[in-house]
Design a protein around this motif. Structure first.
Motif, PDB file in Angstrom:
ATOM      1  N   HIS A 264     -26.008   0.224   4.880  1.00  0.00           N
ATOM      2  CA  HIS A 264     -27.147  -0.124   3.846  1.00  0.00           C
ATOM      3  C   HIS A 264     -27.670   1.185   3.241  1.00  0.00           C
ATOM      4  O   HIS A 264     -28.846   1.247   3.334  1.00  0.00           O
ATOM      5  CB  HIS A 264     -28.042  -0.856   4.630  1.00  0.00           C
ATOM      6  N   GLU A 266     -28.852   1.645   0.171  1.00  0.00           N
ATOM      7  CA  GLU A 266     -29.719   1.157  -0.868  1.00  0.00           C
ATOM      8  C   GLU A 266     -31.206   0.815  -0.027  1.00  0.00           C
ATOM      9  O   GLU A 266     -32.134   1.106  -0.898  1.00  0.00           O
ATOM     10  CB  GLU A 266     -29.458  -0.179  -1.256  1.00  0.00           C
ATOM     11  N   PHE A 270     -32.209   5.278  -0.782  1.00  0.00           N
ATOM     12  CA  PHE A 270     -32.042   4.800  -2.259  1.00  0.00           C
ATOM     13  C   PHE A 270     -32.783   5.903  -2.974  1.00  0.00           C
ATOM     14  O   PHE A 270     -32.517   6.399  -4.227  1.00  0.00           O
ATOM     15  CB  PHE A 270     -32.633   3.671  -2.640  1.00  0.00           C
ATOM     16  N   THR A 275     -29.405  11.371  -1.936  1.00  0.00           N
ATOM     17  CA  THR A 275     -28.883  10.725  -3.019  1.00  0.00           C
ATOM     18  C   THR A 275     -28.749  11.493  -4.285  1.00  0.00           C
ATOM     19  O   THR A 275     -27.708  11.447  -5.255  1.00  0.00           O
ATOM     20  CB  THR A 275     -29.673   9.265  -3.407  1.00  0.00           C
ATOM     21  N   PHE A 315     -21.661   3.149  -3.982  1.00  0.00           N
ATOM     22  CA  PHE A 315     -23.146   2.610  -4.103  1.00  0.00           C
ATOM     23  C   PHE A 315     -23.733   3.252  -5.233  1.00  0.00           C
ATOM     24  O   PHE A 315     -24.564   2.647  -5.840  1.00  0.00           O
ATOM     25  CB  PHE A 315     -23.708   3.517  -2.801  1.00  0.00           C
ATOM     26  N   LYS A 318     -22.562   1.114  -8.253  1.00  0.00           N
ATOM     27  CA  LYS A 318     -23.124   0.013  -8.155  1.00  0.00           C
ATOM     28  C   LYS A 318     -24.440  -0.112  -8.981  1.00  0.00           C
ATOM     29  O   LYS A 318     -25.176  -1.017  -9.876  1.00  0.00           O
ATOM     30  CB  LYS A 318     -23.641  -0.687  -6.980  1.00  0.00           C
ATOM     31  N   TYR A 319     -25.392   0.833  -8.591  1.00  0.00           N
ATOM     32  CA  TYR A 319     -26.636   1.181  -9.111  1.00  0.00           C
ATOM     33  C   TYR A 319     -26.782   1.996 -10.465  1.00  0.00           C
ATOM     34  O   TYR A 319     -27.796   2.263 -11.142  1.00  0.00           O
ATOM     35  CB  TYR A 319     -27.673   1.587  -8.091  1.00  0.00           C
TER      36      TYR A 319
END
Length: 412
Positions: A264, A266, A270, A275, A315, A318-319
């Motif tokens: 997870h 996110e 995040f 990141t 990841f 996706k964002y």
């Protein structure tokens, strides 16, 4: 400056008004050079416009940057009329009281969020929720607020050094405390670091020339006590700050480029440094593949997201993370020319501040430079208009000081 639509409308009105009185604007060789530095990002976009895949998106990218033409053209063209400290004072007061209004509105309209905040739950989201409630990205809002906070402290010191009446001193201190509180409430890391750095610059550059060492030390201790008290009280209500500025920021540093291996991501990373490093790694690799001219101003994010998918970074894909680094973003879009223009733009502000030994300008330079290391504010309208406006004001103030030292004949 904080609100895009009103800001855009005011820029248009400002341009129309100045076009009516265009004959009053005067330009010299030096002022034209400064104007070129301020306009350099949009000039680069025009120069490499052919490299965009989409004509319409290319025009949209240029449209966001038109203030870099408007502000220097009319502000520097009328630089003798610019009242630097008066403009700074009005701006800081107006911004602080506008934020106070929206903070009171936030407390009334979103009592459930305030109750969560006071109860110590979901503290990480509060600053972003507040920023969203007024329609601006939290780091962008806090960039404005950090500059305002440094300026309000300058006027506190000004009040004491010029022995203003007690009521004015109390008012200036209250405005400073409010502005610093808003920086803490929005709570973005770079803004807090930069506002503290700005305070130090102000203490040891501006005040050192005005008061003796004993008074400087006493003032420094008083400021340290005041800021320490505010921080202590704030952290007591917001213990997440301890985690945010330590473990939350530096977690999973061994997973750069491998964020999908985290359970997870996110939830856990995040907003973490890992990141950002993963994004920067991808942007750097993609930039090297598209030298010498980059992928084009309108295609940076699209190509970066495509590269996330190609390298199986689900990841990030996706964002659809943007570059979050202005130097890398410009390198990706414009190749070798991009970082050179960003350096020219930002470091010219630094030169103006250094040459004038002006703490306000140097604090702005440090704020805008470091903010663009972790975000891309020359990609956003608020960052473009904010920097273009103040760059033009700083340039006008510099020209005012320098015209007393040498002749710079008008050529236009």
């Amino acid at each position: 400056m904080i609100f895009r639509k009103p800001c855009s409308l005011l820029i248009i009105l400002f341009a129309v008004f100045n076009l009516i009185f265009l004959k009053k604007a005067k330009y010299s060789k030096t002022s034209l050079i400064l104007m070129g530095c301020i306009a350099s990002p949009i000039l680069l976009e025009l120069l490499l416009f052919w490299n965009n895949d989409s004509f319409v998106k290319g025009l949209k990218a240029i449209e966001k940057s038109t203030s870099l033409i408007v502000f220097p053209l009319f502000i520097i063209g009328n630089y003798k009329r610019v009242k630097f400290f008066r403009i700074v004072e009005i701006y800081t007061l107006a911004t602080t009281f506008v934020l106070l209004f929206f903070f009171i509105r936030f407390v009334i309209v979103f009592p459930e969020l305030i109750n969560k905040y006071l109860g110590g739950t979901d503290l990480w989201e509060m600053g972003y929720k507040f920023s969203d409630s007024i329609g601006i990205h939290a780091p962008a809002l806090n960039m404005h607020l950090a500059f305002v906070s440094v300026c309000t402290l300058y006027f506190v010191f000004y009040s004491f050094s010029n022995r203003e009446k007690t009521i004015f001193k109390i008012g200036r201190i209250a405005v400073f405390i409010l502005s610093f509180f808003f920086v803490l409430f929005v709570n973005t890391r770079m803004a807090l670091v930069n506002v503290l750095a700005g305070f130090i610059i102000l203490l040891f550059l501006d005040l050192k020339a005005k008061i003796n060492l004993k008074k400087l030390l006493l003032t420094s201790l008083a400021l340290l006590f005041l800021l320490g008290g505010i921080l202590f009280l704030f952290i007591q209500k917001n213990p997440y700050m301890k985690e945010k500025y330590s473990t939350a920021t530096f977690a999973y540093m061994d997973k750069v480029g491998k964020l999908d291996e985290i359970d997870h991501p996110e939830v856990k990373v995040f907003n973490s440094l890992v990141t950002r490093l993963s994004i920067w790694k991808s942007a750097w690799e993609l930039s090297l593949k598209n030298l010498p001219f980059g992928v084009g101003a309108s295609d940076g994010k699209k190509e970066l997201v495509k590269y996330y998918k190609q390298t199986n970074q689900q990841f990030l894909a996706k964002y659809k993370f943007q570059t979050h680094n202005q130097f890398l973003d410009s390198f990706l879009k414009f190749g070798f020319f991009g970082p050179m223009i960003v350096l020219l733009y930002i470091f010219t502000i630094g030169y103006l501040g250094y040459d004038l030994r002006n703490a306000i300008i140097l604090s702005f330079f440090l704020l805008f430079f470091t903010s663009n290391l972790t975000d891309d504010f020359l990609l956003r309208f608020d960052g473009i208009a904010f920097s273009g406006f103040w760059f033009s004001i700083f340039s006008s103030y510099w020209l005012q000081q320098k015209t007393t030292l040498y002749k710079d004949p008008v050529i236009v």
